[in-house]
Write a protein that holds these residues in place. Structure first.
Motif, short mmCIF file in Angstrom:
data_model
loop_
_atom_site.label_atom_id
_atom_site.label_comp_id
_atom_site.label_asym_id
_atom_site.label_seq_id
_atom_site.Cartn_x
_atom_site.Cartn_y
_atom_site.Cartn_z
N TRP A 157 6.26 5.71 -13.67
CA TRP A 157 5.84 7.04 -13.26
C TRP A 157 6.56 7.42 -11.97
N SER A 158 6.72 8.71 -11.72
CA SER A 158 7.34 9.15 -10.48
C SER A 158 6.40 8.89 -9.30
N ASN A 159 6.99 8.60 -8.16
CA ASN A 159 6.23 8.43 -6.92
C ASN A 159 5.18 7.33 -7.03
N TYR A 160 5.50 6.26 -7.77
CA TYR A 160 4.50 5.23 -8.08
C TYR A 160 5.01 3.82 -7.77
N PHE A 161 6.08 3.74 -6.99
CA PHE A 161 6.56 2.42 -6.57
C PHE A 161 7.18 2.56 -5.19
N PRO A 162 6.76 1.73 -4.23
CA PRO A 162 7.23 1.90 -2.86
C PRO A 162 8.70 1.56 -2.65
N PRO A 163 9.48 2.48 -2.10
CA PRO A 163 10.87 2.16 -1.78
C PRO A 163 10.99 0.94 -0.88
N SER A 164 9.98 0.71 -0.06
CA SER A 164 10.02 -0.44 0.86
C SER A 164 10.11 -1.76 0.10
N LEU A 165 9.46 -1.83 -1.07
CA LEU A 165 9.51 -3.07 -1.85
C LEU A 165 10.85 -3.24 -2.55
N LEU A 166 11.47 -2.14 -2.93
CA LEU A 166 12.80 -2.24 -3.51
C LEU A 166 13.77 -2.82 -2.49
N GLU A 167 13.65 -2.34 -1.27
CA GLU A 167 14.52 -2.83 -0.20
C GLU A 167 14.21 -4.30 0.11
N LEU A 168 12.93 -4.64 0.15
CA LEU A 168 12.56 -6.01 0.47
C LEU A 168 13.06 -6.99 -0.59
N TYR A 169 12.89 -6.62 -1.86
CA TYR A 169 13.33 -7.53 -2.93
C TYR A 169 14.84 -7.75 -2.86
N GLU A 170 15.57 -6.69 -2.55
CA GLU A 170 17.02 -6.85 -2.44
C GLU A 170 17.36 -7.76 -1.26
N LYS A 171 16.64 -7.64 -0.15
CA LYS A 171 16.89 -8.49 1.01
C LYS A 171 16.58 -9.96 0.70
N SER A 226 16.69 -0.50 -9.17
CA SER A 226 16.68 0.96 -9.29
C SER A 226 15.49 1.38 -10.16
N VAL A 227 15.05 2.61 -9.97
CA VAL A 227 13.89 3.13 -10.70
C VAL A 227 14.21 4.47 -11.33
N ASP A 228 13.96 4.60 -12.63
CA ASP A 228 13.96 5.89 -13.32
C ASP A 228 12.51 6.25 -13.62
N PRO A 280 -0.85 -7.21 -14.40
CA PRO A 280 -1.39 -5.95 -13.87
C PRO A 280 -0.56 -5.44 -12.69
N TYR A 281 -0.42 -4.14 -12.62
CA TYR A 281 0.25 -3.52 -11.47
C TYR A 281 -0.81 -2.87 -10.57
N MET A 282 -1.25 -1.68 -10.92
CA MET A 282 -2.31 -0.99 -10.19
C MET A 282 -3.45 -0.66 -11.14
N TRP A 283 -4.64 -0.45 -10.59
CA TRP A 283 -5.74 -0.01 -11.43
C TRP A 283 -6.49 1.10 -10.70
N GLY A 284 -7.17 1.92 -11.49
CA GLY A 284 -7.91 3.01 -10.87
C GLY A 284 -8.74 3.78 -11.86
N THR A 285 -9.06 5.01 -11.51
CA THR A 285 -9.94 5.85 -12.32
C THR A 285 -9.33 7.23 -12.51
N SER A 327 -0.18 -1.13 -3.06
CA SER A 327 -1.43 -0.38 -2.93
C SER A 327 -1.37 0.59 -1.75
N ASN A 328 -0.83 0.13 -0.62
CA ASN A 328 -0.75 0.98 0.55
C ASN A 328 0.08 2.23 0.29
N TYR A 329 1.08 2.10 -0.55
CA TYR A 329 1.94 3.24 -0.88
C TYR A 329 1.31 4.15 -1.93
#
Length: 355
Positions: free
Chosen positions: A40-54, A61-63, A133-138, A296-298
């Motif tokens: 989904w759009s706006n549903y994965f933190p860019p910070s984690l993409l950067e961290l995983y690459e580091k 990349s995300v589509d 599981p990734y995220m959960w909610g209502t 979750s914070n994102y």
């Protein structure tokens, strides 16, 4: 959609840095590679993409897709070349049933034991062979008190399906078949897995009667739309509501009394994923407490990983849209595996509604 540039909390930043240094100095950093996510759009933190690459040298990349119907259609057509997808429970079950996913033995991954017990199984993938599981909610709805009659709405789906005169033509619905169908089923008191054509017709009648009052059906842009005041009432996922409240604190998220869908989004690997082994490592990494907390914070949604709570932002813990009050627990309705006949009725209703 504009990305959320959420900054790390000091605890989260420290934990992520420690994880990075640990990987580097232990010699466990992974070989360089690449991963392609479909989410989904706006549903994965860019910070984690950067961290995983580091940490690993792997570029991620995300589509984005606009609906799970689009996700299914693209994968069924053999398109994308994606390594990891993020289906909800019902879509996950369809993918498993159709043999679209790789059995990656999530239940044997190193970090699987870090999951909360209730998330170690899920309908359609009971042993967690195919998914984590990734995220959960209502799924409820949000409203801006300053823009609705009397500054308050009832905790009922009635506010969407039979809106007050001042709100007619100015409410927004999600563009998700299961969410809209389920809400209509809860409101009419019909089993969401009904096999009765007569009951399906009642749901269709309700949705067609509501349609002139709906400004748009959209699952994208729900956050920006509410912040901008484009609509005063929006069917919405709770994490999106939380992010709206960061800009408009008075916005209210409602758990409708007739029933509120409780859902889990998952991480899975398509059968033809080009970077299979790297994708498995990524999913295991996502079950690390500090990493899950950063997601979750994102996103503003809860995760399923034990020990992640200490890394969560305080405002996330304090928001009833995210941390469901115990008194609303009886309103939550879990996913049910419906029969093919029931699914067919749902699809016919949705097609007629959107035609």
């Amino acid at each position: 959609m504009k990305k959320n540039n959420t900054k790390y909390t000091s605890v989260s930043r420290l934990a992520l840095t420690v994880g990075f240094l640990s990987a580097v100095f232990s010699g466990n950093a992974l070989a360089a590679g690449e991963l392609h996510l479909y989410n989904w759009s706006n549903y994965f933190p860019p910070s984690l993409l950067e961290l995983y690459e580091k940490e690993t040298g792997t570029k991620v990349s995300v589509d984005n897709y606009a609906s799970e119907d689009d996700l299914l259609a693209k994968l069924q057509a053999g398109g994308g070349g994606y390594d990891i997808v993020f289906p909800g429970t019902s879509t996950l079950g369809i993918m498993v049933e159709k043999g679209m996913l790789e059995n990656i033995a999530v239940n044997k991954m190193e970090n699987f034991d870090k999951l909360l017990g209730s998330f170690k199984t899920i309908a359609g993938d009971e042993n967690r062979d195919f998914s984590a599981p990734y995220m959960w909610g209502t799924t409820g709805f949000s409203y801006d008190p300053a823009s609705v009659p009397g500054n308050k709405l009832e905790e009922s789906w009635k506010e969407l399906f039979e809106p007050k005169a001042e709100l007619k033509g100015n409410i927004a619905m999600l563009n998700e078949m299961s969410d809209v169908w389920n809400a209509a089923a809860y409101y009419t008191g019909i089993d969401k897995c009904t096999e009765s054509p007569e009951e399906a017709q009642k749901i269709l009648d309700l949705l067609l009667a509501q349609k002139p009052d709906v400004k748009l059906y959209s699952s994208e842009g729900t956050i920006d739309r509410m912040i901008a005041g484009e609509v005063p009432v929006h069917m919405q996922w709770n994490g999106a509501a939380h992010r709206v409240k960061a800009k408009k604190p008075d916005v209210v998220y409602v758990y409708p009394k007739e029933g509120t869908s409780f859902w889990v989004d998952n991480m899975a690997i398509p059968k033809d994923a080009p970077n299979m082994e790297e994708a498995k490592k990524f999913i295991n990494w996502m079950m690390r407490p500090d990493v899950a907390a950063e997601a979750s914070n994102y996103t503003g949604y809860s995760n399923a990983v034990k020990g992640s709570g200490e890394f969560l932002k305080e405002e996330l813990k304090a928001d009833p849209a995210v941390n469901t009050p115990e008194s609303y627990g009886e309103r939550l309705r879990a996913f049910k595996t419906c029969s093919p006949k029931s699914k067919d009725l749902r699809e016919k209703v949705w097609t007629k509604l959107k035609s």
